[in-house]
Design a protein around this motif. Structure first.
Motif, PDB file in Angstrom:
ATOM      1  N   PRO A 203     -89.289  84.375   0.079  1.00 12.78           N
ATOM      2  CA  PRO A 203     -88.467  85.584   0.233  1.00 12.78           C
ATOM      3  C   PRO A 203     -87.421  85.692  -0.870  1.00 12.78           C
ATOM      4  O   PRO A 203     -86.903  84.677  -1.352  1.00 12.78           O
ATOM      5  CB  PRO A 203     -87.794  85.389   1.604  1.00 12.78           C
ATOM      6  N   ALA A 204     -87.127  86.910  -1.264  1.00 14.91           N
ATOM      7  CA  ALA A 204     -86.055  87.150  -2.226  1.00 14.91           C
ATOM      8  C   ALA A 204     -84.715  86.813  -1.575  1.00 14.91           C
ATOM      9  O   ALA A 204     -84.624  86.638  -0.349  1.00 14.91           O
ATOM     10  CB  ALA A 204     -86.078  88.609  -2.677  1.00 14.91           C
ATOM     11  N   LYS A 205     -83.691  86.717  -2.385  1.00 17.56           N
ATOM     12  CA  LYS A 205     -82.359  86.361  -1.882  1.00 17.56           C
ATOM     13  C   LYS A 205     -81.916  87.346  -0.796  1.00 17.56           C
ATOM     14  O   LYS A 205     -81.966  88.551  -0.983  1.00 17.56           O
ATOM     15  CB  LYS A 205     -81.352  86.373  -3.032  1.00 17.56           C
ATOM     16  N   GLY A 206     -81.511  86.800   0.343  1.00 21.56           N
ATOM     17  CA  GLY A 206     -81.022  87.643   1.431  1.00 21.56           C
ATOM     18  C   GLY A 206     -82.113  88.234   2.297  1.00 21.56           C
ATOM     19  O   GLY A 206     -81.824  88.992   3.220  1.00 21.56           O
ATOM     20  N   GLN A 207     -83.387  87.892   2.012  1.00 17.98           N
ATOM     21  CA  GLN A 207     -84.504  88.486   2.747  1.00 17.98           C
ATOM     22  C   GLN A 207     -85.215  87.482   3.668  1.00 17.98           C
ATOM     23  O   GLN A 207     -86.265  87.787   4.219  1.00 17.98           O
ATOM     24  CB  GLN A 207     -85.540  89.053   1.756  1.00 17.98           C
ATOM     25  N   ASP A 208     -84.613  86.301   3.848  1.00 14.47           N
ATOM     26  CA  ASP A 208     -85.280  85.235   4.611  1.00 14.47           C
ATOM     27  C   ASP A 208     -85.636  85.651   6.034  1.00 14.47           C
ATOM     28  O   ASP A 208     -86.646  85.196   6.572  1.00 14.47           O
ATOM     29  CB  ASP A 208     -84.374  83.997   4.664  1.00 14.47           C
ATOM     30  N   ASP A 209     -84.815  86.501   6.645  1.00 12.71           N
ATOM     31  CA  ASP A 209     -85.034  86.849   8.048  1.00 12.71           C
ATOM     32  C   ASP A 209     -85.818  88.153   8.221  1.00 12.71           C
ATOM     33  O   ASP A 209     -86.143  88.531   9.343  1.00 12.71           O
ATOM     34  CB  ASP A 209     -83.675  86.958   8.767  1.00 12.71           C
ATOM     35  N   ILE A 210     -86.104  88.857   7.122  1.00  8.71           N
ATOM     36  CA  ILE A 210     -86.870  90.104   7.215  1.00  8.71           C
ATOM     37  C   ILE A 210     -88.340  89.773   7.435  1.00  8.71           C
ATOM     38  O   ILE A 210     -88.925  88.969   6.698  1.00  8.71           O
ATOM     39  CB  ILE A 210     -86.696  90.957   5.934  1.00  8.71           C
TER      40      ILE A 210
END
Length: 301
Positions: A203-210
């Motif tokens: 995942p891209a930065k800040g997208q781990d929970d999407i």
């Protein structure tokens, strides 16, 4: 007239007090900017307390002359009324001249829906040989199973999945949360996507929970979902005008057809007013009549 401080205050009010989305706030501010432009040209020396109903009717007439659709005019009026309610709260005015302003009459258009068979057909239009195929199937299954808006499905978080008990937590309009049931098939396709596609991605930065990501590991856009559904409909041979909201409409309509309680549907859709949900009862009446025309001997021609 001092527009700037009040417009800034109105923006803060929409953000902090109303918790509106960025898109909704931008729409309200565009409406107020149109009103500002009108007054600066027509009544440049007027102050807020001196605004009158006839002047605002002139403004509406100027909007009408731009050949905007009735729905667009009604939306602009809604934004203007919200601004004047804010001016009342700030005591910039002592009376609201927009109270008697009437919106153009709108014809309530029933949204397009798919039959149950067409929904199944739509799923067959997805190319499962590609990695994004499993993701796309999971998206469509989730939208139809739970009646999600496109903005809700692209923001769906892994931490908000409770698939073992058949629920997902959805962040809707105005950051309002609701728990929505999710069907076994949708849950199964989400698990397949996570196991075989999502878990192999970085995942891209800040997208781990999407939950749903594109090839670069970022969240999807509304436009990507729009084109994905259009492509699936084309491949499935469906000729109706399909868009992301079609699955939400189909979800509600099929529940009504099955005899579901209107309040329960309102809760699942996240509608603030039951009136919004009631549009689906009109669709159900059309469905009932068509059923009679098709199956009752006295209705056949």
């Amino acid at each position: 007239m001092m527009w700037t401080p009040y417009i800034k205050g109105f923006k803060a009010f929409l953000q902090l007090e109303k918790s509106l989305s960025r898109n909704s706030i931008a729409a309200y501010l565009r409406d107020v900017a149109m009103l500002q432009e009108f007054y600066e040209k027509t009544y440049p020396t007027l102050s807020f307390p001196d605004m009158t109903l006839p002047q605002l009717q002139e403004f509406l007439a100027s909007i009408h002359e731009k050949d905007l659709a009735a729905a667009s005019q009604a939306r602009i009026l809604s934004g203007i009324k919200a601004f004047f309610r804010y001016l009342m709260l700030e005591e910039a005015i002592t009376a609201d001249p927009t109270e008697l302003l009437e919106a153009p009459k709108l014809q309530r258009k029933l949204p397009d829906v798919l039959s149950v068979e067409e929904v199944e057909q739509l799923f067959t239009g997805i190319d499962h040989s590609k990695p994004e195929g499993q993701r796309n199937r999971a998206i469509l299954e989730t939208m139809y199973s739970s009646g999600l808006r496109v903005s809700e499905v692209i923001a769906l978080a892994i931490s908000n999945l409770y698939l073992d008990v058949g629920f997902i937590r959805v962040i809707g309009k105005g950051n309002k949360e609701r728990l929505v049931p999710i069907g076994d098939e949708a849950a199964r396709h989400i698990r397949l996507y996570r196991e075989h596609v999502r878990n192999k991605m970085t995942p891209a930065k800040g997208q781990d929970d999407i939950l749903f990501l594109n090839r670069r590991g970022s969240g999807l856009s509304r436009v990507m979902v729009f084109y994905m559904i259009k492509e699936a409909a084309l491949q499935a041979g469906i000729r109706k005008n399909i868009h992301p909201h079609t699955l939400r409409h189909s979800f509600a309509t099929h529940l009504i057809e099955g005899g579901a309680d209107l309040r329960a549907i309102q809760e699942m859709l996240g509608h603030e007013s039951i009136t919004t949900t009631e549009i689906y009862t009109h669709m159900d009446r059309a469905f009932l009549r068509q059923t009679l025309v098709t199956h009752h001997p006295r209705f056949r021609k």
